[in-house]
Design an enzyme around this catalytic site. Sequence first.
Site, PDB file in Angstrom:
ATOM      1  N   HIS A   1      45.460  37.810  40.953  1.00  0.00           N
ATOM      2  CA  HIS A   1      45.560  38.762  39.842  1.00  0.00           C
ATOM      3  C   HIS A   1      44.679  39.994  40.043  1.00  0.00           C
ATOM      4  O   HIS A   1      44.491  40.770  39.107  1.00  0.00           O
ATOM      5  CB  HIS A   1      45.205  38.079  38.514  1.00  0.00           C
ATOM      6  CG  HIS A   1      43.994  37.214  38.592  1.00  0.00           C
ATOM      7  ND1 HIS A   1      43.995  35.904  38.163  1.00  0.00           N
ATOM      8  CD2 HIS A   1      42.746  37.452  39.053  1.00  0.00           C
ATOM      9  CE1 HIS A   1      42.798  35.380  38.363  1.00  0.00           C
ATOM     10  NE2 HIS A   1      42.034  36.305  38.897  1.00  0.00           N
TER      11      HIS A   1
ATOM     12  N   TYR B   1      32.906  41.867  51.795  1.00  0.00           N
ATOM     13  CA  TYR B   1      33.851  42.050  52.887  1.00  0.00           C
ATOM     14  C   TYR B   1      33.502  43.230  53.779  1.00  0.00           C
ATOM     15  O   TYR B   1      34.103  43.411  54.839  1.00  0.00           O
ATOM     16  CB  TYR B   1      35.268  42.242  52.335  1.00  0.00           C
ATOM     17  CG  TYR B   1      35.649  41.249  51.277  1.00  0.00           C
ATOM     18  CD1 TYR B   1      35.293  39.906  51.396  1.00  0.00           C
ATOM     19  CD2 TYR B   1      36.344  41.631  50.135  1.00  0.00           C
ATOM     20  CE1 TYR B   1      35.629  38.993  50.426  1.00  0.00           C
ATOM     21  CE2 TYR B   1      36.689  40.720  49.155  1.00  0.00           C
ATOM     22  CZ  TYR B   1      36.325  39.399  49.304  1.00  0.00           C
ATOM     23  OH  TYR B   1      36.650  38.502  48.335  1.00  0.00           O
TER      24      TYR B   1
END
Length: 488
Positions: free
Chosen positions: A171, A258
């Site tokens: 989502h 990341y």
Amino acid sequence: MSFKIAIIGAGSVGFTKKLFTDILCVPEFKDIEFALTDVSEHNLGMIKAILDRIVEANNLPTKVTATTNRRKALEGARYIISCVRVGGLEAYADDIRIPLKYGIDQCVGDTICAGGILYGQRNIPVILDFCKDISEVAETGAKFLNYANPMAMNTWAAIEYGKVDTVGLCHGVQHGAEQIAEVLGAKSRWELDYVCSGINHQTWFIELRLNGRPIGKDELVAAFEAHPVYSKQEKLRIDVLKRFGVYSTESNGHLSEYLPWYRKRPDEITRWIDMSDWIHGETGGYLRYSTETRNWFETEYPQFLEAASKPIDPARRSNEHASHILEALETNRVYRGHFNVKNNGVIANLPQDAIIESPGFVDRFGINMAAGITLPEACAATCMASINVQRMSVHAAIAGDIDLLKLAVLHDPLVGAVSTPEEVWQMVDEMVVAQAAWLPQYADAVPAAKERLSKSKVKTREWAGAARRSVRSIEELRAEKAALKQAG
């Protein structure tokens, strides 16, 4: 219509309830069967009682069954939804705790980085077991909808090695779009049209239109910096927007893990995160949140059960993809969303075998991806670093190859920015030994890892991280909720 949906990991009570009520917002689905399965009989009992209450309160013929026998739950199922957390909070705590000893500070640790890679090692053998059962006992051509992280690794394993029709669902795109619509002053999110593409948790809004008008980088930067809340909570995300020219779907805390630039120095971490909520970058934030949520639910269960007596309101149907995909496949009412699938040329400048997240349309013919997308070069480069780690991690999990696992962790952007090869080798040994109960493919590697650990001279430290908060008690949570209610 009458068909069967199996939910694996249905003991994730809140999420299962959301999926269940979303699906029953589709009028044609009132006669279907839900088969719930989980390793926790206790959690199954709780969610079964909640869903039974919903069925009774809404006078529905819907059938709900619950069993710890996964294979039985999957028998004849047309759709299988997975929201499992292999190893539970016990293993997850090690995903955060052990890397901290080597200076690796994670906010979530469920996608890549040291924690996410080990999470994948725990998940993939189980995912392949799911796929075996689906192939053998589910309805022919059954579709596997994976909600479990690490999304790309799990979906990669299911498609490439499980040979099951699989789509990964998240989502993050919807939440990012809601933010953008808000800062641009849209009256509703439907005024915003966008193309979002990349890989899960590193997806990029490469095209934005508000009521048909193109939105450029400068306008978006100005809108976020002027927002009284997001300007503080999304500092890292806004900085990436300024440098890359496009906005990331992922939360400030997730995105920080990341990229090798924002979490590698403890004194820099606090500059880029916000402590108002876990999702903005707190050390081990999602672990704390998950622990508090579990404790809260156990204590407040009677209130959750009572709330289940309310009528289902289709106007409150969530934007989780699952119910909309099922509706499109079964009724041919077309749905547009963002799905995790094998690339196969959808994104021109990412590898063919990668699991990408990109726009697609669903109808009775299946999920049809919009092909021919090219990512901005900086976005593609960032995605490539993660894809290479994901590929090695999947291959290591399939083969039980601890040497390849160490190379995967070494090539993780944040790990590589913080740790030496010697530290990575020892850290992986330590994590594999600590999580051996959930890593059957590494059983033969554990004795040698223990031996190496007994002789290692690599120094570690006990470190809580740069921005750690303690798990709040039920009493503290209750007091905070009461204070917010009174203030609001």
